[in-house]
Structures are given as C-alpha cells and as structure tokens.
Design a protein around this motif. Structure first.
Motif, PDB file in Angstrom:
ATOM      1  N   GLU A  86       0.909  -1.203  -0.078  1.00  0.00           N
ATOM      2  CA  GLU A  86      -0.161   0.122   0.111  1.00  0.00           C
ATOM      3  C   GLU A  86       0.739   1.318  -0.113  1.00  0.00           C
ATOM      4  N   ARG A  88       2.409   2.281  -2.552  1.00  0.00           N
ATOM      5  CA  ARG A  88       3.525   2.021  -3.373  1.00  0.00           C
ATOM      6  C   ARG A  88       5.062   1.861  -3.061  1.00  0.00           C
ATOM      7  N   GLN A 138       2.614   3.183  -9.458  1.00  0.00           N
ATOM      8  CA  GLN A 138       2.085   1.918  -9.226  1.00  0.00           C
ATOM      9  C   GLN A 138       2.622   1.035 -10.401  1.00  0.00           C
ATOM     10  N   ALA A 158      -4.019  -1.614  -4.765  1.00  0.00           N
ATOM     11  CA  ALA A 158      -3.161  -1.174  -5.910  1.00  0.00           C
ATOM     12  C   ALA A 158      -3.868  -0.060  -6.825  1.00  0.00           C
ATOM     13  N   THR A 159      -5.103   0.223  -6.363  1.00  0.00           N
ATOM     14  CA  THR A 159      -5.725   1.237  -7.151  1.00  0.00           C
ATOM     15  C   THR A 159      -6.148   2.566  -6.441  1.00  0.00           C
ATOM     16  N   ILE A 170      -4.819  -0.102 -14.478  1.00  0.00           N
ATOM     17  CA  ILE A 170      -4.135  -1.242 -13.487  1.00  0.00           C
ATOM     18  C   ILE A 170      -4.937  -2.476 -13.290  1.00  0.00           C
TER      19      ILE A 170
END
Length: 229
Positions: A86, A88, A138, A158-159, A170
């Motif tokens: 989380e 990145r 990312q 991730a988004t 993504i």
C-alpha cells in the motif's frame, strides 16, 4: 490438491492489542483471491503475516505445502511471494531501472519483459521514481514485484488514490497477469472491479474471517453489513 497458500487460524498482536483473531484464507495455483473488508479490519495485517513481516502468535502460514510461519520476510520472498505494498513505496531517489534491478531474481520477468509489459516504464527508464505520476509509480511497484519472479503476487490497495482512467489501466494489468497463470491476492474496496478478476473472496470483520465465497454470491445484505461505509 495442495493450495499454494493456506492461512489457518492466524492470530496476530501489536504489543498487547490483538489484531487478528483466527483468519483463514486459501489460494490455489493460478487463482485470484480478493481479501475484503472495511478499513481497520485486518486486511493489511493478514498480508504482513503472509509475507512474514509481522510475527504470528498462533496459527499457520503455509506456502506450497511448507510451513513458513517462522521464516523471516526475505526468505518468504525468495520462495516466491511478491508484494506490491500500500502506498507503492518506490525508492524515491533511484531511477525506474534502478528500482527494477534492485529486486531482480532469475526467471521470466527481466528488465526487458517488464519494459515490454509496461511501455511507459521503458520511456521513463532513467527518470527518478519520485518524479513519476501516481499511476506510473504504481506500475513501477508492480514491475518491481514482478522482477522477483513471484509465484504469488500480493496487491495491497493497488488502485487507491488513482484517477479513474489509471485505475482502469491497473485493473487491465492485473487481468493480464492472471491470464498468464500468476496467482494473485488482492486487497481492494471496489467490488465491481473485483468481480471481473477474483475467483473467490474472503471478507474480514474485526480481525476474523466472516465470509468466503465467489464474488457473485456477495449479496446487497452482505455488502451493506461488511463492506459499506
């Protein structure tokens, strides 16, 4: 058939405070599993336990039939667990290529194959990670995890915080990786997108596994009870 990942009865503490109260989760080879729940329900702690960053007080973490509960995080990573954390957490002062090379282990994913997969990273090869956009960072975080040539890719939010068009990109990336046969554990809040990717979902509530099933079986009642704001 032995699951690639088996978390059973995980109990985890932060000091005197208990965060997990018996989390169970299973991932088969080639499967994408979504770990879901409201904020603060134990999703990131479960990931930290899986990746051996957080000690486990009770329960087991089994990877490909081997009990790895007592292993340090670097040895778990070498077994094939690749984490996209989380936030990145790219190496800000290193270039894109340097970030990728820093994580490299032998296998299919090399600097060249990651560049082919993420053409934008090839374009930014010599650029410092701190100067990339959120979406590009990312991509770099995912590319860096792929450079470890994982058998399991773990994606923690991730988004989150990305513009809708980048989020879509993504999600398309994750779908491509799943189509290649990579096992994936996803933490995300967007049920609509998860339904397109996940083979199974595990919902956490206050550090406990309270529901496991296929995404289409998540009813409005379940969503309201466990996932709603």
């Amino acid at each position: 058939m032995t699951a690639l990942v088996e978390l059973s009865g995980l109990e985890v503490f932060y000091g005197a405070s208990q965060a997990l109260f018996g989390v169970d989760l299973s991932i088969e080879a080639g499967q994408a599993v979504a770990l879901m729940g409201r904020n603060g329900m134990g999703k990131s702690t479960s990931i930290r336990a899986l990746c051996r960053v957080q000690p486990v007080a009770s329960g087991k973490v089994v990877f490909d039939g081997t009990d790895i509960t007592g292993l340090p995080s670097f040895r778990a990573a070498r077994l094939g667990i690749g984490l996209v954390p989380e936030g990145r957490r790219c190496f800000a002062t290193l270039s894109v290529d340097e970030n990728l090379i820093a994580a490299a282990r032998p296998g299919y994913w090399t600097l060249e194959t990651v560049r082919d997969f993420f053409p934008r990273l090839a374009e930014r090869a010599d650029q410092q990670a701190s100067t990339l956009s959120g979406g590009e960072q990312q991509m770099l975080a995912i590319g860096r995890a792929l450079m470890t040539n994982p058998r399991l890719l773990v994606l923690d939010e991730a988004t989150e915080g990305l513009a809708p068009v980048i989020r879509k990109e993504i999600w398309e990336t994750i779908a491509k990786l799943k189509a290649q046969g990579l096992s994936i554990l996803i933490v995300d809040k967007t049920l609509a997108e998860l339904k397109q990717i996940a083979d199974a979902c595990v919902i956490l509530e206050r550090g406990r596994s309270v529901w496991t099933g296929v995404p289409d079986a998540i009813t409005e009642d379940l969503e309201s009870r466990y996932l709603g704001v």
